[in-house]
Enzyme design. Structure first.
Site, mmCIF file in Angstrom:
data_model
loop_
_atom_site.group_PDB
_atom_site.id
_atom_site.type_symbol
_atom_site.label_atom_id
_atom_site.label_comp_id
_atom_site.label_asym_id
_atom_site.label_seq_id
_atom_site.Cartn_x
_atom_site.Cartn_y
_atom_site.Cartn_z
ATOM 1 N N HIS A 109 0.729 -1.097 0.063
ATOM 2 C CA HIS A 109 -0.083 -0.216 -0.049
ATOM 3 C C HIS A 109 0.808 1.298 0.031
ATOM 4 C CE1 HIS A 109 0.511 -0.104 4.315
ATOM 5 N NE2 HIS A 109 0.417 1.064 4.344
ATOM 6 N N ASP A 139 0.179 -7.513 1.372
ATOM 7 C CA ASP A 139 0.699 -6.255 1.422
ATOM 8 C C ASP A 139 2.221 -6.198 1.597
ATOM 9 O OD1 ASP A 139 0.535 -3.449 1.631
ATOM 10 O OD2 ASP A 139 -0.006 -3.353 3.786
ATOM 11 N N SER A 213 4.742 2.660 7.955
ATOM 12 C CA SER A 213 4.223 1.545 7.094
ATOM 13 C C SER A 213 5.639 1.077 6.386
ATOM 14 C CB SER A 213 3.283 1.776 6.203
ATOM 15 O OG SER A 213 1.888 1.768 6.913
#
Length: 449
Positions: A109, A139, A213
């Site tokens: 993402h 992911d 992230s």
């Protein structure tokens, strides 16, 4: 680009660490009063150069159907939909896992929809990165940069992580620059959160925020335990609940991306549900954790191995399975053809079954890894063909005329049987490339530029 504010972690917890619990890499510098104080600084000095910041640029495309009234006034030449483009920028983190080859792991993402990806190193250098491959279900994405004097992080065995182990999260929250926070492993095998299609997270209370992230979750030895991916953030801030993808799962996916340019997901071939108290009592089981098998698919890998409906899968390769979702995530990150050992309870007795995972029928691939003109198309195996699952707006694939639902039957005059056949045929084709495409009830040829 998708923004990953999902669930957050809390104010940074200060932890009391006994000197005996510290690894050799955590030195004890002399304080002003002569007392030795524990510090993670020596370990971090070795690890932080391997954690990078990632900035991306891209264009978001939105489509809105033109109202019938507008089309009435402007006649048959009026467009059916209005397309709007809006540039976006995003920030995230990544971890260098191979210094010699410049490989960097991050979240899908973080780079999803990006036109350009730039990687900033701890020493101030910046490089444009190449996307090697990614997997949206788990992911995970793999990047590569061409650079010298890189530092890579050593990996832990994430199957050996325990609740209560100390952890350190390293990343680039809010674009502030590299930031380090500490905490513990709060839980293992977290699933059913609706964050990813495949979930088997390590939960930590080390402070993680937007921008972390793709960053590193390491243990006190500076070994990579997981890749930070999501947070629980009901109020937009850190509440002490963050999630990381175990590094063993990441490794399985990266190996497939490097070998095939895509993830070739393995399939067990069972349907089931979580093992709850009601089921445990009905089967006279003492355990409350596991994956209950309600159906074994015919001619599947599970059927060939001898699994049956009513079995309870409690481990895979000797590692405990807490839920059906966790089983699905574990199996989903192994490649097709992988051999695994399942621990199963049947009729109150523990048995082991050796299973060779089958290949997913609807294996998908990003087409740019096959041919540049196919960039923007997502492909999947069909019945002796390749199905186009998605076509990104304004992409090269859309420009040549490909559409969602098209079925690729062949290349020039060569019939194909699936993704591997398409890849091999494209590699062997010299000169012009024409795809034989079935659309609705007709066939046509689309020439790739």
């Amino acid at each position: 680009m998708k923004k990953r504010v999902l669930l957050a972690s809390a104010a940074i917890l200060s932890t009391t660490v006994s000197l005996a619990s510290l690894p050799a890499s955590a030195a004890l510098p002399m304080a002003v009063d002569g007392q030795q104080l524990p510090s993670l600084a020596p370990m971090l000095e070795n690890v932080t150069p391997a954690v990078v910041s990632i900035s991306v640029n891209g264009t978001q495309v939105s489509r809105q159907r033109v109202p019938e009234m507008f089309r009435y006034f402007f006649g048959p030449n009026a467009p059916e939909e209005q397309v709007r483009e809006r540039p976006f920028r995003g920030l995230g983190s990544g971890v260098i896992i191979d210094a010699d080859k410049g490989y960097i792991v991050t979240n899908h993402h973080v780079i999803d929809g990006a036109d350009t990806i730039k990687v900033g190193l701890n020493d101030g250098r910046e490089f444009e990165a190449k996307l090697i491959g990614s997997d949206s279900d788990s992911d995970v994405a793999l990047l590569q940069i061409e650079a010298k004097r890189l530092t890579q992080v050593h990996k832990a065995n994430s199957d050996k992580v325990r609740v209560g182990d100390f952890t350190v999260a390293i990343g680039n929250p809010f674009g502030l620059g590299q930031t380090v926070t500490s905490g513990i492993v709060s839980a293992l095998g977290r699933s059913g959160l609706g964050i990813e299609s495949l979930e088997n997270f390590i939960q930590t209370d080390a402070a993680i925020n937007s921008g972390n992230s793709g960053g590193a979750l390491v243990n006190l030895r500076g070994e990579l335990v997981g890749i930070n991916t999501a947070i629980v953030a009901p109020g937009g801030g850190n509440v002490g609940i963050g999630f990381a993808i175990p590094i063993n799962m990441v490794d399985n996916l990266v190996d497939q991306i490097l070998e095939f340019g895509e993830v070739r997901r393995g399939v067990l071939g069972v349907l089931g549900r979580e093992l709850d108290n009601e089921l445990a009592q009905a089967f006279g089981l003492e355990t409350k954790h596991g994956a209950f098998v309600s159906q074994v698919m015919e001619d599947s890998a599970a059927a060939e191995a001898g699994l049956e409906a009513g079995d309870i899968i409690v481990s895979i390769n000797g590692n405990p399975i807490k839920s059906f979702q966790a089983l699905r995530a574990k199996v989903g990150t192994y490649g097709a053809g992988a051999k695994v050992t399942l621990g199963v309870i049947r009729d109150g007795k523990k048995k082991n079954f050796k299973v060779t995972l089958a290949q997913a029928d609807m294996e998908t691939a990003s087409a740019e890894n096959m041919q540049p003109s196919l960039t923007g198309a997502t492909l999947a195996n069909g019945d002796n063909s390749v199905i186009i699952r998605e076509v990104a707006p304004n992409s090269p694939a859309a420009a040549v005329g490909l559409k969602k639902g098209d079925e690729i039957l062949g290349v020039n005059r060569t019939r194909i049987k699936g993704l591997k056949s398409l890849r091999d045929t494209l590699d062997d084709t010299q000169g012009a490339i024409a795809l034989n495409v079935k659309r609705d009830n007709s066939q046509l040829y689309i020439v790739l530029r």
